[in-house]
Design a protein around this motif. Structure first.
Motif, PDB file in Angstrom:
ATOM      1  N   UNK A  46       0.762  -0.976   0.082  1.00 48.97           N
ATOM      2  CA  UNK A  46       0.107  -0.070  -0.050  1.00 48.97           C
ATOM      3  C   UNK A  46       1.007   1.099  -0.037  1.00 48.97           C
ATOM      4  N   UNK A  47       0.488   2.181  -0.625  1.00 51.22           N
ATOM      5  CA  UNK A  47       1.315   3.543  -1.019  1.00 51.22           C
ATOM      6  C   UNK A  47       0.234   4.659  -0.642  1.00 51.22           C
ATOM      7  N   UNK A  48       0.798   5.803  -0.633  1.00 48.61           N
ATOM      8  CA  UNK A  48       0.080   7.264  -0.531  1.00 48.61           C
ATOM      9  C   UNK A  48      -0.862   7.241  -1.494  1.00 48.61           C
ATOM     10  N   UNK A  49      -0.552   6.873  -2.819  1.00 48.20           N
ATOM     11  CA  UNK A  49      -1.548   7.090  -3.893  1.00 48.20           C
ATOM     12  C   UNK A  49      -2.700   5.886  -3.855  1.00 48.20           C
ATOM     13  N   UNK A  50      -2.184   4.847  -3.193  1.00 41.72           N
ATOM     14  CA  UNK A  50      -3.211   3.909  -3.053  1.00 41.72           C
ATOM     15  C   UNK A  50      -4.468   4.387  -2.138  1.00 41.72           C
ATOM     16  N   UNK A  51      -3.976   4.596  -0.836  1.00 43.60           N
ATOM     17  CA  UNK A  51      -4.801   5.225  -0.032  1.00 43.60           C
ATOM     18  C   UNK A  51      -5.490   6.136  -0.514  1.00 43.60           C
ATOM     19  N   UNK A  52      -5.055   7.239  -1.122  1.00 40.42           N
ATOM     20  CA  UNK A  52      -5.974   8.410  -2.001  1.00 40.42           C
ATOM     21  C   UNK A  52      -7.082   7.815  -2.456  1.00 40.42           C
ATOM     22  N   UNK A  53      -6.549   6.847  -3.358  1.00 37.73           N
ATOM     23  CA  UNK A  53      -7.460   6.452  -4.369  1.00 37.73           C
ATOM     24  C   UNK A  53      -8.689   5.558  -3.868  1.00 37.73           C
ATOM     25  N   UNK A  54      -8.391   4.807  -2.887  1.00 39.99           N
ATOM     26  CA  UNK A  54      -9.018   3.843  -2.110  1.00 39.99           C
ATOM     27  C   UNK A  54     -10.440   4.605  -1.321  1.00 39.99           C
ATOM     28  N   UNK A  55      -9.877   5.860  -0.823  1.00 42.69           N
ATOM     29  CA  UNK A  55     -10.702   6.560  -0.050  1.00 42.69           C
ATOM     30  C   UNK A  55     -11.533   7.674  -0.930  1.00 42.69           C
ATOM     31  N   UNK A  56     -11.402   7.462  -2.065  1.00 44.23           N
ATOM     32  CA  UNK A  56     -12.217   8.285  -3.041  1.00 44.23           C
ATOM     33  C   UNK A  56     -13.372   7.714  -3.687  1.00 44.23           C
ATOM     34  N   UNK A  57     -14.413   8.335  -3.794  1.00 46.99           N
ATOM     35  CA  UNK A  57     -15.742   7.854  -4.396  1.00 46.99           C
ATOM     36  C   UNK A  57     -15.160   7.353  -5.898  1.00 46.99           C
ATOM     37  N   UNK A  58     -15.714   6.180  -6.290  1.00 53.89           N
ATOM     38  CA  UNK A  58     -15.035   5.473  -7.617  1.00 53.89           C
ATOM     39  C   UNK A  58     -15.414   6.478  -8.782  1.00 53.89           C
ATOM     40  N   UNK A  59     -16.507   7.242  -8.897  1.00 53.00           N
ATOM     41  CA  UNK A  59     -16.721   8.231  -9.905  1.00 53.00           C
ATOM     42  C   UNK A  59     -15.970   9.382  -9.859  1.00 53.00           C
ATOM     43  N   UNK A  60     -15.325   9.499  -8.730  1.00 54.78           N
ATOM     44  CA  UNK A  60     -14.152  10.595  -8.710  1.00 54.78           C
ATOM     45  C   UNK A  60     -12.707  10.312  -9.017  1.00 54.78           C
ATOM     46  N   UNK A  61     -12.495   8.936  -9.308  1.00 51.68           N
ATOM     47  CA  UNK A  61     -11.057   8.505  -9.339  1.00 51.68           C
ATOM     48  C   UNK A  61     -10.495   8.975 -10.934  1.00 51.68           C
ATOM     49  N   UNK A  62      -9.562   9.163 -10.937  1.00 51.72           N
ATOM     50  CA  UNK A  62      -8.724   9.566 -12.315  1.00 51.72           C
ATOM     51  C   UNK A  62      -8.437   7.971 -13.091  1.00 51.72           C
ATOM     52  N   UNK A  63      -8.209   8.050 -14.230  1.00 48.08           N
ATOM     53  CA  UNK A  63      -7.662   6.839 -14.651  1.00 48.08           C
ATOM     54  C   UNK A  63      -6.407   6.030 -13.953  1.00 48.08           C
ATOM     55  N   UNK A  64      -5.379   7.167 -13.649  1.00 51.87           N
ATOM     56  CA  UNK A  64      -4.380   6.569 -12.923  1.00 51.87           C
ATOM     57  C   UNK A  64      -4.715   6.018 -11.519  1.00 51.87           C
ATOM     58  N   UNK A  65      -5.818   6.626 -10.936  1.00 49.92           N
ATOM     59  CA  UNK A  65      -6.194   6.015  -9.797  1.00 49.92           C
ATOM     60  C   UNK A  65      -6.846   4.774  -9.828  1.00 49.92           C
ATOM     61  N   UNK A  66      -7.638   4.429 -10.661  1.00 47.39           N
ATOM     62  CA  UNK A  66      -8.153   3.054 -10.840  1.00 47.39           C
ATOM     63  C   UNK A  66      -7.037   2.141 -11.233  1.00 47.39           C
ATOM     64  N   UNK A  67      -6.176   2.554 -12.064  1.00 46.83           N
ATOM     65  CA  UNK A  67      -5.205   1.876 -12.282  1.00 46.83           C
ATOM     66  C   UNK A  67      -4.295   1.405 -11.076  1.00 46.83           C
ATOM     67  N   UNK A  68      -4.240   2.213 -10.100  1.00 46.99           N
ATOM     68  CA  UNK A  68      -3.377   1.813  -8.875  1.00 46.99           C
ATOM     69  C   UNK A  68      -4.285   0.909  -8.048  1.00 46.99           C
TER      70      UNK A  68
END
Length: 218
Positions: free
Chosen positions: A51-73
């Protein structure tokens, strides 16, 4: 049909006792229930990412608000969680490393225990805001250790942080029961180790066969 997720965590392959214990359990189950679907996840040989900082940021964000990069993470996490969700039985085969779980197994746990996927969080629940979202599964832990006495009542019962950790997070992967089978005395290499190993193999075969028979008769 019974779906089994087998998770191997040992860094060893042919010399791994926990892998051999899992082989014994799964083989007995499949002989009794040939239709069982076995999914294998080898985190010992192919570790999931930490788990990384980018992973945590993506996981705690609503799915519809995630960027393509965050979805890939989160792609690996999504895949691992899908395996857990589809499983009726989760078999974790892991050695005891330095009184705890291998780092690769901890990485798997961290990828699958995830807000909005396997648990939700609500402060309205007071001191227990975390609520599991999965249920109806069984967890079997197959482990090996160099020392001995880690079972309840043993001289090292408070030093096994592998099974205690898995028993704690079991509810967050939907496991409503946890069985543990141990091989001990590996460092000693004497008759106590052989006795422990033989007893564990017999128990694994018996429990695997029993579960397979129950499933086949259902």
């Amino acid at each position: 049909m019974l779906t089994v997720l087998r998770v191997d965590a040992s860094a060893r392959n042919e010399r791994s006792l926990s892998r051999k214990l899992a082989d014994k359990y799964i083989d007995a189950l499949c002989r009794a229930c040939p239709d069982a679907d076995i999914v294998t996840r080898d985190v010992g040989s192919r570790p999931p990412p930490f788990v990384t900082e980018a992973w945590i940021a993506a996981a705690f964000k609503a799915p519809e608000d995630r960027s393509p990069h965050e979805q890939a993470v989160l792609e690996v996490s999504d895949q691992l969680i899908a395996e857990v969700k589809s499983a009726d039985l989760i078999v974790v085969a892991s050695p005891l490393y330095n009184y705890g779980m291998p780092a690769t197994l901890k990485a798997w746990v961290d990828q699958i225990v995830r807000v909005g996927k396997t648990f939700d969080f609500d402060l309205a629940r007071g001191d227990f805001p975390i609520e599991p979202m999965l249920s109806g599964k069984k967890l079997v832990v197959l482990t090996s250790s160099g020392e001995f006495g880690f079972a309840p009542g043993g001289i090292r019962q408070n030093q096994d942080h592998l099974t205690s950790h898995l028993q704690t997070v079991a509810k967050y992967i939907g496991a409503e029961s946890v069985d543990v089978i141990r091989i001990e005395y590996q460092e000693f290499g004497d008759e106590r180790h052989e006795t422990s190993k033989n007893a564990a193999f017999q128990m694994a075969e018996a429990q695997g066969r029993k579960l397979g028979q129950l499933q086949a008769a259902a």
